[in-house]
Write an enzyme that holds these catalytic residues in place. Structure first.
Site, PDB file in Angstrom:
ATOM      1  N   HIS A 267       0.734  -1.630  -0.029  1.00  0.00           N
ATOM      2  CA  HIS A 267       0.293   0.032  -0.197  1.00  0.00           C
ATOM      3  C   HIS A 267       0.511   1.244   0.031  1.00  0.00           C
ATOM      4  CE1 HIS A 267      -3.532   2.262   0.588  1.00  0.00           C
ATOM      5  NE2 HIS A 267      -3.440   2.337   2.160  1.00  0.00           N
ATOM      6  N   HIS A 306      -2.267  -1.365  -9.755  1.00  0.00           N
ATOM      7  CA  HIS A 306      -3.202  -1.101  -8.406  1.00  0.00           C
ATOM      8  C   HIS A 306      -4.625  -1.897  -8.846  1.00  0.00           C
ATOM      9  CE1 HIS A 306      -6.003   1.558  -6.806  1.00  0.00           C
ATOM     10  NE2 HIS A 306      -4.621   2.292  -6.263  1.00  0.00           N
ATOM     11  N   ASP A 362       2.675   5.699  -6.492  1.00  0.00           N
ATOM     12  CA  ASP A 362       3.885   5.367  -5.344  1.00  0.00           C
ATOM     13  C   ASP A 362       5.350   5.322  -6.981  1.00  0.00           C
ATOM     14  OD1 ASP A 362       3.051   6.065  -3.219  1.00  0.00           O
ATOM     15  OD2 ASP A 362       2.364   3.406  -3.555  1.00  0.00           O
TER      16      ASP A 362
END
Ligand code: ACO
Length: 425
Positions: A267, A306, A362
């Site tokens: 995460h 994702h 990210d």
């Protein structure tokens, strides 16, 4: 056209009509499907909740196939371009963008509560010199619960409003102190003449100069990073926030639980892993070999893939742009070239194309954070600051939703049938 589904139970031949609500069935309606009156009834089995809506929410909209993200109806691209982070925080919490007067009032309230109680500071001083900043962040957030005893009155709207304000005001201070602590530097008190983001920079980077002057380009880049990370509907940490909050635990401990969920490498911890991966790759020419190894099950390409986006993460696109703006000030982070090459090769490769694996938020955020001088350990803390807004908005929505109860999923029991304990020696 009736809004119903007809389900036939082939075990009994019986037919059931299930109502559709906004196009979905209520899982509890399956319970009536029984083979006999003693049968518990049918449940839906959904480990990791890949196809289960656990709430109705009006905060964030995502269309993962089209790569769309909106807060309260506004596209993320427009919010990142035209708004400040406190304005977006106000929008997420209240449903509408603030008028200029409301924005000023909101900023004043936010900035008035940035100080931490001196005992919180002392509490943080107790952490070991090499404590992970995210561990410090989670623990300190939970510790706020012991400083604001009234926070447990979660059914009182006025108390909730105050605690939400307190938490959002104080997260940059806690985050900056975790940074200063890990660097062995004295803590810097907030400067409330600055904006929310500029003050964060002041608490991070002020040294011996009498007044800290934030670089406006860096302040804007951080503000954009905060906007992009403010909410993302029912992800792992938000679900933790709602789950813990559903027991009517106070918002500080619930936020600590959400932050703990964010800490994991799958995460919010992924951007830390992206940097480690880029270090491991080392140079642009080694990218093909690394991608080949990933395809041979060596591990995952961190910052790729994702659960919801099966298209380019719109936040990654904005960050790719923001990275270039930051590098105009800081100088180019050489890791960007490795990242761009990795993206180029992966997006042409069948393995990634077929699985719809694209860069996520990210992938680029870590490169920017590193160019700003942060060590990877700080990255998830930087994520947690703005996400606190989303967690608390979702918590408020959950507490005030008449349909919500304490979260309590069911299980499919796969253990031993009833048996007697044998005689003990
Ligand atoms: N690199 C290589 N292969 C991958 C990756 C990746 N990053 N992500 C998924 N895959 C593969 C899986 O191995 C699987 O392959 P298979 O069908 O041959 O078994 C397929 O793609 C489907 O992947 P799942 O694991 O089923 O996807 P899921 O939705 O469960 O996972 C997740 C999503 C956790 C984000 C995953 O893509 C991942 O681990 N990515 C790397 C970590 C990361 O970047 N996390 C940040 C997410 S964004 C955020 O939280 C802010």
């Amino acid at each position: 056209m009736p809004d119903t589904l007809t389900v036939t139970d082939n075990r009994t031949g019986k037919t059931y009509t299930l109502a559709l609500h906004d196009g979905n069935i209520r899982a509890i309606d399956l319970r009536q499907i029984q083979t006999n009156p003693d049968d518990f009834g049918v449940m839906s089995y959904d480990p990791a909740y890949t196809n289960t809506a656990a709430c109705r929410s009006s905060i964030t909209y995502i269309d993962g196939d089209k790569g769309i993200l909106r807060y309260r109806g506004y596209p993320i691209e427009q919010l990142a371009e035209k708004c400040t982070f406190p304005e977006v925080a106000y929008l997420i919490l209240n449903g509408e963008l603030p008028t200029p007067d409301q924005a000023q009032d909101w900023n004043e309230h936010l900035m008035r509560r940035t100080m931490l109680h001196e005992n919180v500071k002392k509490f943080m001083e107790g952490f070991h010199y090499d404590a992970h900043p995210m561990g410090m962040f989670i623990s300190t957030m939970a510790a706020l619960s012991t400083f604001y005893n009234e926070a447990k009155k979660v059914l009182d709207p006025e108390v909730r409003k105050l605690e939400v304000l307190r938490a959002i005001s104080k997260v940059p201070t806690i985050a900056a102190y975790t940074y200063r602590h890990s660097m062995g530097l004295p803590y810097v008190y907030p400067d409330n003449s600055l904006t929310y983001t500029e003050n964060f920079m002041n608490m991070l980077w002020k040294m011996t100069e009498p007044v800290y002057k934030p670089n406006p380009a860096i302040a804007r880049a951080l503000d954009i990073l905060f906007i992009l990370h403010a909410d993302h509907e029912q992800n792992c940490s938000t679900s933790a926030m709602r789950g813990v909050g559903s027991s009517q635990a106070d918002p500080f401990v619930a936020t600590a639980a959400a932050a703990a969920a964010l800490y994991g490498p799958l995460h919010g911890g992924a951007n830390e892993q992206v940097l480690r991966m880029l270090d491991e790759i080392g140079s642009k020419d080694k990218v093909p070999a690394y991608v080949a190894a990933v395809k041979n099950n060596k591990g995952k390409l961190m910052g790729f893939g994702h659960r919801i986006y099966k298209n380019y993460d719109p936040r990654a696109r904005i960050l790719k742009w923001a990275a270039e703006r930051v590098f105009e000030v800081t100088g180019r982070n050489p890791k960007l070239d490795i990242a761009l090459e990795l993206e180029r090769i992966a997006l042409e490769d069948d393995y990634f194309v077929q699985r719809k694996l694209y860069p996520n938020v990210d992938f680029y955020s870590g490169i920017i954070y590193q160019a700003l001088g942060f060590r990877p350990e700080m990255f998830t803390v930087l994520f947690a600051i703005p996400r606190t807004v989303g967690w608390l908005a979702q918590w408020e929505e959950m507490i005030t939703d008449p349909e919500q109860k304490i979260a309590r999923p069911r299980q499919v029991y796969t253990g031993k049938a009833l048996r007697d304990v044998p005689a003990r020696p």
